[in-house]
Design a protein around this motif. Structure first.
Motif, PDB file in Angstrom:
ATOM      1  N   THR A 156      11.167   2.016 -15.684  1.00 22.47           N
ATOM      2  CA  THR A 156      10.797   0.658 -16.072  1.00 22.47           C
ATOM      3  C   THR A 156       9.540   0.664 -16.936  1.00 22.47           C
TER       4      THR A 156
ATOM      5  N   GLU B 120      10.620   1.522  -5.733  1.00 18.73           N
ATOM      6  CA  GLU B 120      10.109   2.851  -6.063  1.00 18.73           C
ATOM      7  C   GLU B 120      11.096   3.622  -6.925  1.00 18.73           C
TER       8      GLU B 120
ATOM      9  N   TYR C  71       0.831  -1.216   0.000  1.00 20.40           N
ATOM     10  CA  TYR C  71       0.000   0.000   0.000  1.00 20.40           C
ATOM     11  C   TYR C  71       0.852   1.247   0.000  1.00 20.40           C
TER      12      TYR C  71
ATOM     13  N   VAL D  14       3.480  -0.053 -15.448  1.00 22.30           N
ATOM     14  CA  VAL D  14       4.493  -0.966 -15.961  1.00 22.30           C
ATOM     15  C   VAL D  14       3.782  -2.191 -16.552  1.00 22.30           C
TER      16      VAL D  14
ATOM     17  N   THR E 192      11.003   2.102 -10.584  1.00 19.11           N
ATOM     18  CA  THR E 192       9.772   2.092 -11.366  1.00 19.11           C
ATOM     19  C   THR E 192       9.714   3.151 -12.482  1.00 19.11           C
ATOM     20  N   PRO E 193      10.082   4.410 -12.225  1.00 23.71           N
ATOM     21  CA  PRO E 193       9.958   5.396 -13.306  1.00 23.71           C
ATOM     22  C   PRO E 193      10.758   5.028 -14.555  1.00 23.71           C
TER      23      PRO E 193
ATOM     24  N   HIS F 291       1.421   1.337 -11.557  1.00 28.30           N
ATOM     25  CA  HIS F 291       2.247   2.469 -11.976  1.00 28.30           C
ATOM     26  C   HIS F 291       2.547   2.455 -13.470  1.00 28.30           C
TER      27      HIS F 291
ATOM     28  N   ASP G  53       1.146   4.075  -3.172  1.00 23.20           N
ATOM     29  CA  ASP G  53       0.976   5.480  -2.812  1.00 23.20           C
ATOM     30  C   ASP G  53      -0.330   5.721  -2.048  1.00 23.20           C
TER      31      ASP G  53
ATOM     32  N   PHE H  17       3.731   1.239  -1.665  1.00 23.56           N
ATOM     33  CA  PHE H  17       4.146   1.251  -3.065  1.00 23.56           C
ATOM     34  C   PHE H  17       3.029   1.817  -3.945  1.00 23.56           C
TER      35      PHE H  17
END
Ligand SMILES: Cc1cc2nc3c(=O)[nH]c(=O)nc-3n(C[C@H](O)[C@H](O)[C@H](O)COP(=O)(O)OP(=O)(O)OC[C@H]3O[C@@H](n4cnc5c(N)ncnc54)[C@H](O)[C@@H]3O)c2cc1C
Ligand code: SF4
Lengths: 391, 432
Positions: free
Chosen positions: B142, B136, B46, B166, B139-140, B164, B50, B48
């Motif tokens: 990926t 975290e 949770y 992905v 992720t951006p 997110h 956000d 992750f």
């Protein structure tokens, strides 16, 4: 925290006290100042007057003019007419905000019948009894009356000075709804029957205010302040009403009359305009929804006391909580639900409005809103006694 | 008297709180190398997603620790001396104790992968706060991720990454999802839901090699089945193992198996040293050996260890098993025995046509209820537990199932309108 798109970043910012949240807060508070305190300055002379006029005077004139132009129905000649003003405009905006937020609620919680029914109920009552009916009443020359608002939330409904204006039936309704219906339903179903199903203040919080519900102050300090504040306002509301009755019963010209007038003005200014309007709604993006409901609403205070004695409970499944904290985070009344859940304690808190969001967000199905005191779900019937299946 | 607890997870913290309740004069210290404050590991996803901040993960107000008189020390325990009654931290400091509780939890298992040495970035687990930070941060950058693992943590990580934006592929070693908990029919429902949700699922395959780009970032994953899966991130979620590596090299080690061996009073082989939670391997009075890596057991064991370390004499009894989870958006409840039973175990499977909603009643030799698996609605596990303890006949339970419902008000799950079949637990034809 990862937010890859600009939209995502903005959404996070406005929901988590970022710059945009503060801007929105400024806008909302400004709107309330204009709404409640704006006056028509006509032709401002001095610099101060001009500044005041610029600050809110003109806006108010525009609001009133806009309201009058767009929200007036009928004509004076036909005998039936309704003069719109900024309050009509406000009511319209308020209702629209609720409808938009409500549509989002319907979409978001389509799998949760409790949320669907509850949201439908507040929207319906807002559109009918809190918006259309008062306008229609005025249109047909009756006093503007909001059946969904009761004393002490609408404190003037039990103010003898207004009895003549409202007429017997409405006054009887006010007495009955406030003093009989409210506590009775509160005992049966808890505070939620009003705060989450009927009231427009809660209605706005639970529709348009939904994105900010997690900002409520958590922790024991806020809880202590809440108990002090909300019961304080209740005391003031009861004392004011008592004063108004006294001034109505005492002969005219006594000092009490003056005091009554004073409390009327101050209560309207501080509690109604300040706390329920500007603070209650303006603070949504900063302090979370239901600030008014939690800390100041005298109606909520009464219902909370009734709730403590009634049948409403939040039931906690034993040893199933994983202490994730979603329930506490999304409680708009700042109740630390997790503290009860991880301790395996069923609970009733006076402030709980029974919105049901804690149960909705719980990923382990720990929480359940209930109206029964009995924890055992096995009902006792003659059959079950006979075949022993009740055991 | 000083009680020292290594590990501030739910087991260690529950032990501390229980010991405090029993003995107000006890000096209590919690040591952790992971966090200053107890946090909820189960809620990592949770954070992750956000939906929770780091601070929200803490189950208690921070004032509680001072008020309860529980001292917190940050550091990794690297040595244990049972004769001198001390432990040594990585910084060199030593802490004396009179009673010691080992609650070091469990760490992620690693998949043997060819090419792992070349990887500098992109391979993650999802167990610790550091794992969360790493996920975290990655992720951006990926676009595609592969998650290996067919259990609860795998699906959680896959869901977070998918949230997110992905593109996620979940690779399951077995031919279905979570075979240790779910029979084939239930598994299929969950997999179908994952696919609907947009998570790609590959069953019956495993990753065996991983390749890096020039910068050392994961570039692709190869499977035994011959698949080449391009990705920038590989999540390995194939289970956890007790974190006891530090204990293997200390001066006086307790007896170790897969975990720290303890008896049914959670005593280790060393005097006045206890162990509980994910790191403990319990040997019951009946001679059964088990490691339970779930939150509820960690809590229950923490209570026993805390009580006993403070002078109590409680035995740990393994309760009737129960667990629950949210599989994407399908609530799952299980009580009693389940997928570990022999395949021919008779069951009554009730399904709602076309919806991920089912209940399965597992039947013992005498026709009594021995287990329950429910998907798609909420259940009162206490009542089901009681029916299992009382050995209620499956036929009776079937007729009274509505009593164990725990649905939200106004939800009317039509239990009377479900398709019913009697099937063996695993595979096989439908029997009468
Ligand atoms: C992502 C995820 C989701 C989960 N979801 C669920 C769920 O839904 N339901 C469920 O039942 N269970 C779930 N679990 C399992 C559950 O979280 C664990 O069973 C539980 O946290 C175990 O608690 P513990 O106190 O034994 O160990 P831990 O919580 O692991 O705590 C051990 C602590 O000791 C510290 N430590 C270890 N060695 C040392 C040392 N040498 N020196 C100092 N400190 C040390 C560690 O850093 C750690 O902080 C989940 C686990 C994960 C990772
Ligand atoms: S949301 Fe549910 S599981 Fe999480 S802390 Fe609250 S009750 Fe416990």
């Amino acid at each position: 925290m990862i937010r890859q798109t600009i939209g995502g970043r903005l959404a996070h910012d406005i929901r988590n006290r970022g710059l945009t949240a503060w801007l929105l807060f400024g806008l909302l508070s400004g709107f309330y100042v204009v709404l409640y305190f704006g006056v028509d300055y006509g032709h401002p002379q001095t610099g101060v007057e001009r500044a005041q006029a610029w600050l809110y005077g003109t806006f108010t004139v525009h609001l009133d003019a806009f309201g009058a132009q767009w929200l007036s129905f009928g004509s004076a000649e036909s005998g039936l007419s309704y003069a719109g003003n900024r309050w009509t405009l406000y009511a319209l905006l308020y209702t629209l905000a609720m409808l938009v937020g409500g549509a989002w609620m319907f979409h978001r919680y389509r799998h949760n019948p409790y949320q669907m029914v509850r949201t439908f109920s507040v929207l319906f009552l807002q559109v009918s009894f809190a918006f259309s009916v008062p306008i229609l009443l005025k249109f047909f020359g009756h006093p503007e009356y909001y059946f969904s608002y009761l004393w002490p939330l609408k404190i003037e409904y039990l103010d003898p000075a207004h009895f003549e204006y409202f007429g017997e039936i409405l006054v009887l309704y006010a007495f009955f709804a406030s003093l009989v219906l409210t506590p009775l339903l509160g005992l049966l179903w808890g505070k939620r029957w009003y705060c989450s199903w009927v009231c427009g203040c809660g209605g706005l919080a639970n529709t348009a205010g939904e994105p900010w519900r997690h900002l409520s102050q958590k922790g024991s300090t806020a809880w202590r302040f809440e108990k002090f504040a909300v019961h304080g306002v209740l005391l003031i509301a009861v004392a004011s009403t008592a004063l108004w009755f006294a001034s109505a019963l005492l002969p005219e010209g006594s000092a009490v009359g003056g005091w009554a007038e004073g409390t009327r003005r101050w209560y309207g200014l501080v509690v109604v305009a300040g706390l329920s309007g500007a603070v209650g709604t303006g603070l949504y993006p900063i302090g979370g929804t239901r600030i008014w409901c939690r800390y100041f609403c005298p109606m909520a205070a009464i219902l909370g006391l009734v709730q403590k004695a009634g049948r409403f409970r939040i039931r906690v499944k034993r040893n199933m909580c994983i202490s994730c904290g979603l329930c506490s985070k999304y409680c708009e009344m700042g109740i630390d639900v997790r503290a009860y859940a991880q301790a395996n304690r069923d609970f009733v808190r006076a402030s709980c409005v029974g919105c049901g969001l804690c149960a909705e967000v719980c990923p382990r199905g720990v929480l359940r809103l209930e109206n029964v005191r009995r924890r055992d779900p096995q009902e006792l019937t003659l059959d079950s006694l006979a075949d022993g299946s009740w055991r | 008297m000083h009680l020292l607890i290594i590990g501030n997870g739910v087991a260690g913290v529950t032990a501390a709180m229980t010991a405090r309740k029993r003995d107000v004069s006890l000096e209590i210290t919690l040591v952790s190398d992971e966090s200053d404050y107890f946090f909820s590991r189960t809620a990592l996803m949770y954070a992750f997603l956000d939906r929770l901040s780091r601070r929200d993960l803490e189950p208690y107000e921070r004032k509680v620790w001072d008020r309860q008189g529980i001292r917190r020390v940050r550091g990794r325990v690297v040595d244990l001396d049972a004769e001198g009654r001390t432990v040594t931290l990585d910084g060199g400091a030593t802490l004396a104790w009179d009673r010691l509780i080992l609650a070091t939890g469990a760490g992620p298992r690693m998949l043997p992968l060819e090419g792992l040495d070349e990887i500098r970035e992109g391979v993650v687990h999802f167990v610790t706060l550091a794992d969360l930070d790493r996920c975290e941060a990655l992720t951006p950058s990926t676009q595609r991720a592969v998650v290996v693992g067919g259990g609860l943590i795998g699906i959680e990580l896959a869901e977070c990454l998918h949230h997110h934006g992905v593109a996620v592929t979940l690779v399951l070693r077995d031919d279905r999802y979570w075979p240790t908990a779910l029979p084939a029919e239930e598994s299929a429902m969950v997999v179908a839901r994952m696919r609907e949700h947009g998570i790609e699922v590959i069953a019956g395959d495993t990753a065996f090699a991983v390749a890096a780009d020039e910068a050392g970032r994961v570039r692709e994953v190869r499977t035994h089945g011959g698949r080449v899966l391009p990705c920038e991130m590989l999540g390995v979620c194939i289970g956890v193992e007790p974190r006891i590596e530090a204990l293997r090299t200390v001066r006086t080690a307790p007896a170790l198996g897969r975990g720290v061996l303890v008896d049914d009073h959670l005593r280790t082989s060393l005097p006045d040293v206890y162990a509980c939670g994910d790191c403990a391997e319990v040997e019951s009075a009946e001679g059964e050996r088990f490691i339970e890596t779930i939150w509820y057991s960690a809590r229950a064991q923490g209570e026993v260890a805390g009580e006993n370390a403070a002078g109590g004499t409680r035995a740990y009894r393994r309760p009737i098993f129960y667990n629950s989870a949210m599989l994407i958006d399908i609530p799952y409840t299980t009580v009693g025995r389940s997928a570990d039973l022999p395949p021919e175990t008779p069951t009554l499977l009730r399904r709602a046509p076309g919806r991920p909603l089912s209940q399965r009643l597992l039947e013992g030799p005498g026709g009594e209820l021995i287990g329950f698996i429910g998907l798609g609605s909420d259940w009162d596990h206490e009542l089901l537990e009681r029916w299992i303890r009382e050995q209620r006949p499956v036929a009776w339970v079937r007729d009274h199932l509505h009593r164990a419902r725990y649905d939200v008000e106004f939800r009317n799950v039509r239990l009377d309108r479900m398709d019913e079949v009697r099937v063996p637990l695993h595979g096989g034809e439908v029997s009468t």
